[in-house]
Design a protein around this motif. Structure first.
Motif, mmCIF file in Angstrom:
data_model
loop_
_atom_site.group_PDB
_atom_site.id
_atom_site.type_symbol
_atom_site.label_atom_id
_atom_site.label_comp_id
_atom_site.label_asym_id
_atom_site.label_seq_id
_atom_site.Cartn_x
_atom_site.Cartn_y
_atom_site.Cartn_z
ATOM 1 N N THR A 4 6.829 7.857 0.147
ATOM 2 C CA THR A 4 7.006 9.202 0.675
ATOM 3 C C THR A 4 8.346 9.277 1.392
ATOM 4 N N ILE A 5 9.150 10.292 1.044
ATOM 5 C CA ILE A 5 10.450 10.491 1.685
ATOM 6 C C ILE A 5 10.462 11.878 2.318
ATOM 7 N N GLU A 6 10.674 11.928 3.626
ATOM 8 C CA GLU A 6 10.783 13.217 4.299
ATOM 9 C C GLU A 6 12.144 13.846 4.015
ATOM 10 N N GLU A 7 12.209 15.160 4.158
ATOM 11 C CA GLU A 7 13.462 15.881 3.970
ATOM 12 C C GLU A 7 14.503 15.349 4.952
ATOM 13 N N ASN A 8 15.721 15.157 4.496
ATOM 14 C CA ASN A 8 16.878 14.661 5.248
ATOM 15 C C ASN A 8 16.876 13.153 5.477
ATOM 16 N N ALA A 9 15.875 12.435 4.980
ATOM 17 C CA ALA A 9 15.909 10.975 5.044
ATOM 18 C C ALA A 9 16.945 10.484 4.040
ATOM 19 N N PHE A 10 17.446 9.253 4.248
ATOM 20 C CA PHE A 10 18.474 8.702 3.374
ATOM 21 C C PHE A 10 17.945 7.471 2.655
ATOM 22 N N PHE A 11 18.038 7.483 1.329
ATOM 23 C CA PHE A 11 17.661 6.314 0.525
ATOM 24 C C PHE A 11 18.727 6.082 -0.526
ATOM 25 N N GLU A 12 19.239 4.852 -0.575
ATOM 26 C CA GLU A 12 20.218 4.461 -1.586
ATOM 27 C C GLU A 12 19.782 3.101 -2.119
ATOM 28 N N GLU A 30 0.815 -1.214 0.000
ATOM 29 C CA GLU A 30 0.000 0.000 0.000
ATOM 30 C C GLU A 30 0.850 1.266 0.000
ATOM 31 N N ASN A 31 1.728 1.418 1.007
ATOM 32 C CA ASN A 31 2.562 2.622 1.050
ATOM 33 C C ASN A 31 3.789 2.416 1.934
ATOM 34 N N LEU A 32 4.776 3.254 1.663
ATOM 35 C CA LEU A 32 6.028 3.258 2.410
ATOM 36 C C LEU A 32 6.365 4.701 2.738
ATOM 37 N N HIS A 33 6.624 4.966 4.014
ATOM 38 C CA HIS A 33 6.970 6.314 4.456
ATOM 39 C C HIS A 33 8.348 6.256 5.102
ATOM 40 N N LEU A 34 9.288 7.012 4.545
ATOM 41 C CA LEU A 34 10.642 7.084 5.093
ATOM 42 C C LEU A 34 10.770 8.408 5.838
ATOM 43 N N ALA A 35 10.846 8.335 7.173
ATOM 44 C CA ALA A 35 10.920 9.525 8.018
ATOM 45 C C ALA A 35 12.304 10.170 7.921
ATOM 46 N N LYS A 36 12.429 11.399 8.419
ATOM 47 C CA LYS A 36 13.685 12.149 8.302
ATOM 48 C C LYS A 36 14.858 11.456 8.969
ATOM 49 N N SER A 37 14.600 10.643 9.997
ATOM 50 C CA SER A 37 15.691 9.914 10.660
ATOM 51 C C SER A 37 15.954 8.556 10.002
ATOM 52 N N GLY A 38 15.141 8.183 9.011
ATOM 53 C CA GLY A 38 15.251 6.871 8.388
ATOM 54 C C GLY A 38 16.418 6.737 7.431
#
Length: 140
Positions: free
Chosen positions: A103-111, A83-91
């Motif tokens: 959804t990716i919050e500002e300052n979250a890290f995704f690689e 359904e959905n994935l939310h990556l918080a700023k500390s994630g």
């Protein structure tokens, strides 16, 4: 003991059925019915039929499959959220994700790699609708 009980403000998302504290370390597979919050360390495959909350101090390596995922901590591996994935700023998320809504919050890290899935349509009714009866036209 670190405490990371911050959860989304959405009332539906707030209900947590299972809790994995930061004192727990799991090596292997786990399956949850209902939502779960993980603040500990996990290595393996985690499956859930609801929502998984990855706490701020958690470290997870492996596979996650769930309807929804809210990630504040570290995750390495393959994550599937139907359904959905939310990556918080500390994630911190490294690996492969599959979801229709990311959804990716500002300052979250995704690689890694992201595959956007088609949303799963929920059928409101499985019964067939009756065809409309044509209205007769009267000659005057």
């Amino acid at each position: 003991m670190k405490n990371s009980i911050d959860v989304p403000t959405d009332k539906k998302a707030r209900k947590i059925n299972s809790f994995f504290s930061d004192c727990i370390k799991l090596d292997g597979n786990a399956e949850f019915h209902g939502s779960v919050r993980i603040d500990g360390q996990c290595q393996g495959k985690i499956m859930c039929n609801s929502t998984i909350f990855v706490g701020k101090y958690s470290k997870i390596e492996g596979d996650i499959t769930s309807n929804s995922v809210f990630c504040e901590g570290e995750f390495h591996g393959i994550m599937t959220a139907t359904e959905n994935l939310h990556l918080a700023k500390s994630g911190q998320l490294r690996g492969e994700i599959k979801t229709p809504d990311f959804t990716i919050e500002e300052n979250a890290f995704f690689e890694g790699y992201c595959q956007v899935l088609k949303p799963i349509r929920k059928n409101k009714s499985l019964t067939r609708k009756k065809p409309r009866t044509p209205i007769p036209i009267l000659d005057t």
